[in-house]
Design an enzyme around this catalytic site. Structure first.
Site, PDB file in Angstrom:
ATOM      1  N   ALA B  11      22.541  82.804 -21.541  1.00 41.21           N
ATOM      2  CA  ALA B  11      21.834  82.623 -22.806  1.00 41.21           C
ATOM      3  C   ALA B  11      22.804  82.673 -23.994  1.00 41.21           C
ATOM      4  O   ALA B  11      22.736  81.833 -24.899  1.00 41.21           O
ATOM      5  CB  ALA B  11      20.750  83.700 -22.960  1.00 41.21           C
ATOM      6  N   VAL B  12      23.740  83.637 -23.984  1.00 46.22           N
ATOM      7  CA  VAL B  12      24.693  83.727 -25.092  1.00 46.22           C
ATOM      8  C   VAL B  12      25.701  82.587 -25.001  1.00 46.22           C
ATOM      9  O   VAL B  12      26.065  81.981 -26.017  1.00 46.22           O
ATOM     10  CB  VAL B  12      25.400  85.104 -25.109  1.00 46.22           C
ATOM     11  CG1 VAL B  12      26.501  85.133 -26.164  1.00 46.22           C
ATOM     12  CG2 VAL B  12      24.385  86.222 -25.378  1.00 46.22           C
ATOM     13  N   CYS B 126      23.773  93.778 -30.023  1.00 42.92           N
ATOM     14  CA  CYS B 126      22.961  92.962 -30.935  1.00 42.92           C
ATOM     15  C   CYS B 126      22.134  93.813 -31.909  1.00 42.92           C
ATOM     16  O   CYS B 126      22.059  93.509 -33.108  1.00 42.92           O
ATOM     17  CB  CYS B 126      22.028  92.065 -30.120  1.00 42.92           C
ATOM     18  SG  CYS B 126      21.181  92.912 -28.764  1.00 42.92           S
ATOM     19  N   SER B 156      15.487  87.884 -24.879  1.00 46.94           N
ATOM     20  CA  SER B 156      16.810  87.253 -24.822  1.00 46.94           C
ATOM     21  C   SER B 156      17.918  88.279 -24.616  1.00 46.94           C
ATOM     22  O   SER B 156      18.964  87.943 -24.052  1.00 46.94           O
ATOM     23  CB  SER B 156      17.074  86.445 -26.094  1.00 46.94           C
ATOM     24  OG  SER B 156      17.006  87.282 -27.234  1.00 46.94           O
ATOM     25  N   GLY B 157      17.706  89.508 -25.056  1.00 38.07           N
ATOM     26  CA  GLY B 157      18.703  90.549 -24.851  1.00 38.07           C
ATOM     27  C   GLY B 157      18.946  90.815 -23.374  1.00 38.07           C
ATOM     28  O   GLY B 157      19.997  91.333 -22.999  1.00 38.07           O
ATOM     29  N   HIS B 243      15.155  90.114 -32.639  1.00 37.57           N
ATOM     30  CA  HIS B 243      14.819  91.541 -32.652  1.00 37.57           C
ATOM     31  C   HIS B 243      14.294  91.918 -34.038  1.00 37.57           C
ATOM     32  O   HIS B 243      14.839  91.482 -35.052  1.00 37.57           O
ATOM     33  CB  HIS B 243      16.070  92.405 -32.440  1.00 37.57           C
ATOM     34  CG  HIS B 243      16.684  92.336 -31.079  1.00 37.57           C
ATOM     35  ND1 HIS B 243      16.098  91.729 -29.990  1.00 37.57           N
ATOM     36  CD2 HIS B 243      17.865  92.838 -30.612  1.00 37.57           C
ATOM     37  CE1 HIS B 243      16.894  91.861 -28.935  1.00 37.57           C
ATOM     38  NE2 HIS B 243      17.970  92.523 -29.285  1.00 37.57           N
TER      39      HIS B 243
END
Lengths: 336, 336
Positions: B11-12, B126, B156-157, B243
């Site tokens: 994802a990142v 993050c 997503s984290g 977030h």
């Protein structure tokens, strides 16, 4: 007993019907009342369809208990008529909560002989009920001076319509990647699919929203601590029917030991300890939903302040946060 | 410049490709590296398909900048090889963040001449980036002594797999009313559809989870305030990629005036003031998602403590919380 429900077609009204049935409340006659536009529809109680009647001042004839869950305006207009007809009123709205002559009742916490013969009881705000349920028993372990609370509130707090909006916006988002166009909503709500937003109530001159003001004032009244300091942030998250709360409790002296807190939580009626660090099992929205207990976990000390204890709690907004608490008041009021 | 991305298929990694492209980073050659099981797949950069190669110690030949986003274990194993090959490494993992010799870099906050010629930079957690972005500029208005933070963290984290789990569990819930059976998940995650749960990292002996420990330690290091007191609760909410954080800031003296805070936020690079009380417009998950700015609103004083200021903030976890911050470090490192 002859029971009326004002707002019988709403989310809390529907839950009241379920709770009365599940707890075998001795209902002899059930009157389902709502606004004129619901007349013609029915609600179901004990498998039977009951026609909805309009909630008017003369609808309470012979009623012994009237549950109100149709908003503060409707309660202000009709509660006097219900009491005049001889009903004991249990009001889920905010209309009378801060009236010093009206008990703001959580049966596990603050009902005693002085509240026994009243004819009007207010059910507190859902977030305040769930919060006070978790912290009230901890007062046996020390003096609580301040709370810092952030909430994770469900759509059900905004009624059945908001729950449907969350579901339909989420389905649209999964289908088209952008959800429903929220620009046209008369209630001004932002997109709700996969979205968190500050609670959608009006903001006062101090920057506090109405929900936060209610939680603070009602928590003080429920606990009988008018000087309790409280910092509350109310947020809606995309979940359907239980609220979670991150709670930071400041005691006057050193916070009680974690084991002592666990012990008190385990013994307190209406609470369930869910605090398994090894298995990473703690309260969640879904594990609280449809249940009666307020779940309590993540019990721990602030590493930088020995007076501070943290909790993570969850409770069903429609049950203990509204309908269950209302029925528990009725059970207490009419018990021997 | 010759650029390598380790974890290019995650994802990142995917967001790094987008950010490098959008910001016209001067990439001459892009090497997409990942674990052996991704070999054979491709990633897209500037409309071109790039074959994924295995991330091995000899994969960094000629590389000038290596972005790592494949977890701490992979970073520990391969960062030394990348540096030995002459690359400047920008590491998104936690592997080197607390190393006193490695800058924990947020370009708007803590990069100066002493950090100029390093060959390794860590990108903070993050949640810590988004938090420090909002509070760092407020230090011009007073000394910050303590934070109480509750987070509303996105899927997503947990990577692309957790985002897919949220989407598929939500679709299943809308279809069958109960979602996917989470009992069989090897990662032990609870149901995610319409559910909030305490962050799924291991809990230490003090009851703190790894995410909370990271946020506290990294916030202190980023701000250069080793004695900052902090009480942090990390929670996952069912949202996809930004977030939110509820932040309570305790100053040494009276908290700055709301207007002064607004003014500082408006002038700070990378922040956007979203604080319209009359229209009830504040930061939301969705309004922060896919954007570069950290949004700041609900600016208000604690009514019971004049030293305390509250904020409600939101930032994209994959952009400023990871990929954007990493690329900004590279831009700064190689600027004149």
């Amino acid at each position: 007993m002859r029971v009326a429900i004002v707002g019988a077609t709403g989310a809390v009204g529907n839950e009241l019907l379920r709770v009365l049935e599940q707890r075998h409340f001795p209902v002899r006659d059930l009157r389902a009342l709502a606004s004129a536009r619901s007349v013609g529809s029915t609600v179901t109680f004990r498998g039977e369809a009951i026609a909805v009647r309009e909630a008017t001042p003369d609808a309470f004839d012979g009623v012994e208990i009237a549950f109100f869950s149709a908003g503060a305006t409707r309660s202000r207009a009709l509660v006097p008529a219900a009491r005049a007809a001889g009903a004991v009123v249990i009001d889920n709205s905010s209309a009378f909560r801060m009236d010093p002559d009206v008990p703001l009742a959580v049966p596990e916490i603050n009902l005693g002989p002085a509240e026994r013969d009243r004819t009007l009881y207010s059910v507190p705000n859902c977030t305040a009920i769930i919060l006070t349920m978790a912290i009230a028993p901890l007062r046996a372990l020390g003096t609580i001076e301040r709370l810092v609370v952030s909430t994770y509130q469900s759509a059900s707090g905004g009624g059945a319509g908001m729950m449907r909006y969350l579901e339909s916006d989420t389905q649209a988002y999964l289908t088209n990647g952008s959800g429903i166009d929220a620009g046209d909503r008369p209630d001004g709500l932002p997109p709700y699919a996969f979205n968190c937003f500050s609670h959608n109530t009006a903001i006062d001159d101090h920057g506090q929203n109405e929900e936060e003001a209610k939680v603070i004032a009602e928590t003080r009244k429920i606990l009988g601590q008018p000087n309790l300091r409280a910092n509350v942030t109310c947020v809606r998250v995309p979940v359907l029917r239980a609220h979670c709360e991150s709670v930071c409790i400041e005691f006057a002296d050193a916070a009680p030991a974690v084991e002592a807190v666990r012990d008190v939580i385990q013994r307190a009626p209406g609470l369930r300890l869910v605090d398994d660090r090894a298995a990473n099992q703690f309260p969640t929205t879904r594990s609280a939903a449809n249940g009666d207990d307020v779940l309590v976990g993540r019990i721990r000390h602030d590493r930088d302040d020995p007076r501070v204890l943290n909790l993570w709690i969850a409770g069903d907004q429609l049950r203990k946060g509204a309908a269950l608490n209302a029925v528990q008041i009725a059970e207490w009021r009419f018990s021997a």
